[in-house]
Design an enzyme around this catalytic site. Structure first.
Site, PDB file in Angstrom:
ATOM      1  N   GLU A 296      41.144  11.759 -41.065  1.00 36.17           N
ATOM      2  CA  GLU A 296      42.546  11.554 -40.732  1.00 36.17           C
ATOM      3  C   GLU A 296      43.241  10.758 -41.825  1.00 36.17           C
ATOM      4  OE1 GLU A 296      42.085  11.306 -35.889  1.00 36.17           O
ATOM      5  OE2 GLU A 296      41.966   9.449 -37.041  1.00 36.17           O
TER       6      GLU A 296
ATOM      7  N   ASP B  61      36.328  11.188 -31.334  1.00 28.74           N
ATOM      8  CA  ASP B  61      36.189  12.348 -30.454  1.00 28.74           C
ATOM      9  C   ASP B  61      34.799  12.958 -30.490  1.00 28.74           C
ATOM     10  OD1 ASP B  61      38.960  12.536 -29.552  1.00 28.74           O
ATOM     11  OD2 ASP B  61      39.409  13.029 -31.632  1.00 28.74           O
TER      12      ASP B  61
END
Length: 387
Positions: free
Chosen positions: A155, A171
């Site tokens: 990210e 996640d």
């Protein structure tokens, strides 16, 4: 302090997995160029370049529109017409036939996905306001079209203030990725030690109650919060520990120190209430609240409730909150030592060479996240590391 907040600014209404992205503040006087050199290195040892595909997706910071990056570095708005005859977009960027792949990363906030052996299926949809948006892969949902595709992501936010980026296991954990950011400094994060990937799978499979989080033959390990939602993890796992914390602080002060000052709290009734720069209060969290650092532990970006909530979320996941009355705890040797702890986060931290990882949403508390930033970036390298 840069905190991990809701994923991808401006995506309300789209069907997007519950994950996080950095929202960064610009630093006065800094100036990143309009494009940042991005190098992708395939050192996986398991897949040739021809079997690896790259996807760069996110939000155009200038327009707020969801977008993707073309192989030539062009930032392109998502369109509903991008879906092909199979119902999905094809935003794949192939790697160079051999050697390193060199691209240009435009200013945006988003994710860099890697898919090994097969393509990822992103679907262009209309969000709640009728704007084009993307359905992202959700490797923790068995009905997702990408469930059987080996993939992972990092990210980033690249804006006028600089580059802010991380590798993440909030996640899932699947493909070992590392980041190197050059500029005012030369920094790296996310590197998995030799044998670390296998060690994560083994540790999670061996932890009581966590074994069902392992998907397939070492395809991925999903985070326990997603496992809870999928019926693979106990929704009461943390209940006894939460009760222990609440009982402890009925008669003992809990001190939390954050940038805005020191907060002193006790449990009264069923709420943990703090006095400090301003009063803040938290109801008793559920196991899901602990794992997602949300619900009763939601952290608004308000400078007071948010930072205290982040410290509490970290204390619960690291299982240091009941025994340590001054938070945050900064000695990693105290983390994950209780029987009831986030064994998933423990495993991914143990697998990295520097002990840093994003095993839950507020793993950045006390500086234990696999996160780096630079206000004058000159290049970013994403490496698929060996396993």
């Amino acid at each position: 302090m840069v905190k991990r907040r809701s994923f991808l600014l401006g995506l309300a209404g789209a069907t997007i997995p519950a994950a996080g992205i950095f929202t960064s503040r610009a630093f006065a006087g800094s100036a990143a160029g309009s494009g940042l050199p991005l190098t992708v290195v395939n050192n996986s040892g398991n897949y040739a370049n021809t079997s690896v595909r790259l996807y760069i997706v996110g939000t155009d910071l200038a327009t707020g529109k969801q977008c993707y990056v073309k192989p030539d570095g062009t930032l392109t708005p998502v369109s509903l017409g991008d879906n092909g005859s199979d119902g999905y977009t094809d935003y794949a960027i192939p790697l160079a036939a051999s050697g390193d792949t060199r691209l240009t990363l435009p200013r945006m906030s988003g994710r860099i996905y890697v898919a090994l052996g097969d393509k990822l299926r992103f679907k262009a949809v209309a969000d709640g306001a009728g704007r084009p948006a993307l359905q992202y892969p959700a490797g923790w949902v068995s009905s997702d079209p990408n469930y059987r595709v080996l993939h992972d992501f990092s990210e980033f936010t690249f804006n006028s203030g600089g580059m802010y980026c991380n590798t993440t296991a909030v996640d899932q954990f699947s493909v070992p990725l590392s980041l190197r950011l050059t500029g005012a400094a030369d920094q790296s994060t996310g590197t998995i030690r030799p044998g670390g990937r296998d060690a994560v799978f083994s540790a999670v499979a061996a932890a009581p109650g966590f074994d069902k989080l392992v998907v397939g033959n070492k395809l991925r390990v999903i985070a326990p919060g997603h496992g809870l939602d999928a019926g693979l993890f106990s929704p009461s796992y943390y209940d006894a520990y939460v009760n222990q914390v609440w009982d402890t602080y009925r008669g003992t002060d809990l001190t939390v120190t954050v940038n805005s000052g020191t907060f002193t709290g006790r449990v009264s009734g069923d709420a943990l209430t703090f006095n400090g720069p301003r009063p803040v209060s938290f109801s008793r969290p559920s196991t899901r609240d602990v794992l997602f650092c949300d619900g009763a532990l939601a952290a608004p970006n308000d400078g007071t409730t948010g930072p205290v909530a982040a410290v509490l979320g970290a204390g619960f996941n690291r299982s240091v909150l009941a025994a340590q009355h001054n938070q945050p705890v900064t000695d990693a040797r105290a983390f994950y030592t209780a029987d009831t702890t986030n064994h998933y986060a423990k495993a991914v931290h143990s697998a990295t060479v520097d002990g840093k990882a994003y095993g839950f949403a507020f793993d950045d508390v006390a500086g234990f996240a696999s996160y780096i930033q630079d206000t004058a970036p000159t290049g970013l390298t994403l490496t698929l590391t060996p396993w």
